[in-house]
Design a protein around this motif. Structure first.
Motif, PDB file in Angstrom:
ATOM      1  N   ASN A   1      39.204  48.489  14.201  1.00 13.48           N
ATOM      2  CA  ASN A   1      38.401  48.074  15.351  1.00 13.48           C
ATOM      3  C   ASN A   1      38.517  49.060  16.505  1.00 13.48           C
ATOM      4  O   ASN A   1      39.496  49.799  16.619  1.00 13.48           O
ATOM      5  CB  ASN A   1      38.823  46.679  15.808  1.00 13.48           C
ATOM      6  N   GLU A   2      37.514  49.043  17.375  1.00 13.91           N
ATOM      7  CA  GLU A   2      37.467  49.993  18.482  1.00 13.91           C
ATOM      8  C   GLU A   2      38.628  49.765  19.445  1.00 13.91           C
ATOM      9  O   GLU A   2      38.855  48.649  19.907  1.00 13.91           O
ATOM     10  CB  GLU A   2      36.141  49.874  19.233  1.00 13.91           C
TER      11      GLU A   2
ATOM     12  N   SER B   1      37.579  45.057  20.839  1.00 12.03           N
ATOM     13  CA  SER B   1      36.693  44.129  20.138  1.00 12.03           C
ATOM     14  C   SER B   1      37.330  43.759  18.813  1.00 12.03           C
ATOM     15  O   SER B   1      37.891  44.614  18.125  1.00 12.03           O
ATOM     16  CB  SER B   1      35.316  44.750  19.889  1.00 12.03           C
TER      17      SER B   1
ATOM     18  N   ALA C   1      33.836  44.990  16.504  1.00 12.49           N
ATOM     19  CA  ALA C   1      33.264  46.337  16.599  1.00 12.49           C
ATOM     20  C   ALA C   1      34.208  47.372  15.995  1.00 12.49           C
ATOM     21  O   ALA C   1      35.431  47.251  16.070  1.00 12.49           O
ATOM     22  CB  ALA C   1      32.970  46.683  18.051  1.00 12.49           C
TER      23      ALA C   1
ATOM     24  N   GLU D   1      23.666  40.581  13.613  1.00 12.04           N
ATOM     25  CA  GLU D   1      24.974  40.615  14.274  1.00 12.04           C
ATOM     26  C   GLU D   1      24.907  40.164  15.736  1.00 12.04           C
ATOM     27  O   GLU D   1      25.865  40.338  16.486  1.00 12.04           O
ATOM     28  CB  GLU D   1      25.543  42.041  14.208  1.00 12.04           C
TER      29      GLU D   1
ATOM     30  N   LEU E   1      27.379  41.075  18.747  1.00  9.96           N
ATOM     31  CA  LEU E   1      26.956  42.414  19.142  1.00  9.96           C
ATOM     32  C   LEU E   1      26.410  42.455  20.570  1.00  9.96           C
ATOM     33  O   LEU E   1      26.672  43.411  21.311  1.00  9.96           O
ATOM     34  CB  LEU E   1      25.912  42.930  18.153  1.00  9.96           C
TER      35      LEU E   1
ATOM     36  N   TYR F   1      29.315  42.318  23.004  1.00  6.71           N
ATOM     37  CA  TYR F   1      30.068  43.571  22.917  1.00  6.71           C
ATOM     38  C   TYR F   1      29.333  44.702  23.633  1.00  6.71           C
ATOM     39  O   TYR F   1      29.926  45.445  24.433  1.00  6.71           O
ATOM     40  CB  TYR F   1      30.300  43.940  21.453  1.00  6.71           C
TER      41      TYR F   1
ATOM     42  N   ARG G   1      30.619  46.861  26.814  1.00  6.49           N
ATOM     43  CA  ARG G   1      30.789  48.317  26.775  1.00  6.49           C
ATOM     44  C   ARG G   1      29.975  48.995  27.880  1.00  6.49           C
ATOM     45  O   ARG G   1      30.426  49.977  28.489  1.00  6.49           O
ATOM     46  CB  ARG G   1      30.374  48.861  25.401  1.00  6.49           C
TER      47      ARG G   1
ATOM     48  N   ARG H   1      24.905  49.434  20.474  1.00  5.17           N
ATOM     49  CA  ARG H   1      24.460  48.753  19.253  1.00  5.17           C
ATOM     50  C   ARG H   1      24.191  49.780  18.152  1.00  5.17           C
ATOM     51  O   ARG H   1      24.539  49.565  16.985  1.00  5.17           O
ATOM     52  CB  ARG H   1      23.195  47.939  19.531  1.00  5.17           C
TER      53      ARG H   1
ATOM     54  N   GLN I   1      27.368  50.990  16.476  1.00  2.75           N
ATOM     55  CA  GLN I   1      27.914  50.015  15.532  1.00  2.75           C
ATOM     56  C   GLN I   1      27.073  49.931  14.259  1.00  2.75           C
ATOM     57  O   GLN I   1      27.607  49.707  13.167  1.00  2.75           O
ATOM     58  CB  GLN I   1      28.033  48.647  16.201  1.00  2.75           C
TER      59      GLN I   1
END
Length: 475
Positions: A54-55, A67, A70, A145, A149, A152, A156, A204, A207
């Motif tokens: 994950n990020e 996340s 993500a 998603e 998403l 997220y 970000r 987006r 990802q």
């Protein structure tokens, strides 16, 4: 892929960032993973285990991701045509701005690597925007998603507004909650809102690329007969898109961790107070009211990429050790006596939550609730195999509970002893188990060996004892 406990297999654990190659961009990536899968298949390994993908945030820890779903962009393969929107001209234009020789030598230089990878992804996105009047696959991904998403991408984009910091409680007041931040955005000019929307679209897009590359990596491993094993940390970072978007599902004034552990002789705080990971506790009642939708999303994301996954600190489903202070204050609390600690916390002491196992009633309730949550995870995992890291201070009911659920537990040979102190040989282990001489919390075998042969080392005797026990386990 058939992963039956009736068939023993061997594998190897590696951090993805460590899979360096001559052509990497300063960090191990998915191209390096494919090479490693080839090597593993060639020597007979049937499984490659990775740390969480994950990020990550400012500390670059895969166990402190921003996340829970993500994927980390820095370990994507970026080259001309990968992704297809990245042209050869753009690729080399960006590379010309960096000292690749320096990036490719020594340890990962995260700040520079992230800057390089971001520049390449920005180029790819710009080309995608210019070429894709209609991008059905991207649109389909965003719709599928959407439940995670959108939040997220919003988080970000807000991070960019705040210098890249994920510490949302240090952002301006009007941005410190999801609702307030959306109201703030509505008050901006039309041009500012459009710029913000484009930044959300960029995240987006990244990802979409990430999930696409990882899906291909899983297929590649399938072809080579190698299973990929992922990792889900039990907790999620306080500074994450998940906590920012769903604060009602977390207890934010307690930090999850583990109780004092004398094994870590080079960590005074862990020996005295325990491990304070800084993860918020879960409000299981609130999660139950949504049918655990956040957990189900999390597991589905891992299931798409891995054949089997490990839950780090599976004990947390039954009960978790909680601290009334965040890790940033650990150094402050280290010298305190218990009385001094209580004076600084208003009488709140570290303890097991929601309750300890001091009575049969408590233990039975913890087991019952833990099994409820794990059955939900198993349901979301479908046919994907699940492994529970059940190390540390383990209640007597946990391992039988995991066995009854069909969840393999972890075994560290140097810790597996009979009541009279005999090291249990590997041939005596139950079939449904995973054995490893170390996890991400421990030193690798080479480091243990180096310590064992040193003339002067505070941990030399422990290293020698551990190696001896590993040898006894192996027979």
């Amino acid at each position: 892929m058939n992963l039956s406990p009736e068939q023993k297999i061997a594998g190897v654990l590696t951090p993805l960032f460590a899979l360096r190659s001559e052509e990497d961009l300063g960090i191990g990536d998915l191209a390096g993973l494919r090479e490693f899968i080839d090597w593993a298949a060639g020597v007979g390994f049937k499984l490659v285990q990775l740390l969480p993908i994950n990020e990550t945030g400012g500390d670059n820890s895969p166990y402190n991701a921003i996340s829970a779903i993500a994927i980390e962009p820095a370990t994507l393969q970026l080259a001309p045509g990968a992704p297809e929107d990245l042209t050869q001209a753009d690729f080399y234009d960006v590379l010309a701005q960096f000292n690749l020789r320096k990036l490719r030598s020594g340890v990962v230089k995260y700040k520079q690597v992230r800057k390089l990878k971001r520049a390449l992804l920005e180029k790819a996105f710009a080309h995608f925007q210019a070429q894709a009047a209609d991008a059905p696959e991207f649109t389909k991904f965003c719709a599928k998603e959407k439940t995670w998403l959108d939040d997220y991408a919003f988080f970000r984009a807000l991070m960019e507004e705040n210098g890249g910091s994920e510490a949302w409680d240090h952002w301006p007041d009007e941005q410190q909650s999801l609702g307030a931040a959306r109201e703030w955005l509505q008050e901006q000019t039309a041009d500012a809102q459009e710029r913000f929307a484009q930044r959300e679209r960029f995240f987006r897009y990244v990802q979409w690329i990430a999930y696409g590359q990882w899906t291909v990596a899983k297929s590649y491993a399938d072809e080579r007969g190698v299973a990929l094993m992922g990792d889900i940390p039990f907790g999620v970072s306080y500074y994450s898109a998940d906590v920012f978007a769903r604060p009602e599902q977390f207890v934010l004034d307690w930090s999850g961790g583990a109780p004092p552990e004398p094994y870590f002789k080079d960590d005074e705080f862990t020996q005295k107070w325990g491990q304070n990971w800084g993860i918020p506790l879960y409000r299981w009642d609130m999660m139950r009211s949504t049918d655990f939708d956040w957990w189900r999303q999390r597991v589905r994301g891992v299931r798409r990429i891995f054949h089997v996954f490990r839950i780090d600190h599976v004990l947390g489903f039954y009960r978790i050790y909680a601290f009334p202070w965040r890790p940033q204050r650990n150094a402050e609390f280290l010298p305190f006596s218990e009385r001094e600690m209580l004076a600084h916390t208003g009488g709140r002491a570290p303890h097991f939550a929601p309750r300890d196992d001091s009575s049969d009633e408590n233990a039975q309730r913890n087991q019952r609730e833990g099994e409820e949550y794990l059955r939900m995870v198993l349901e979301a995992a479908d046919s994907t195999r699940l492994v529970g890291e059940d190390l540390g201070t383990v209640p007597q009911y946990v391992r039988p509970s995991l066995q009854s659920l069909g969840i393999a537990g972890f075994k560290i040979p140097q810790w597996e002893n009979t009541p009279d102190g005999r090291v249990i040989r590997g041939s005596e282990y139950e079939r449904l188990s995973v054995t490893t001489y170390a996890t991400h919390d421990h030193k690798p075998l080479r480091a243990m060996w180096e310590e064992a042969v040193e003339e002067e080392s505070a941990t030399r005797d422990q290293a020698r004892d551990d190696l001896n026990k590993v040898a006894q386990f192996a027979g």
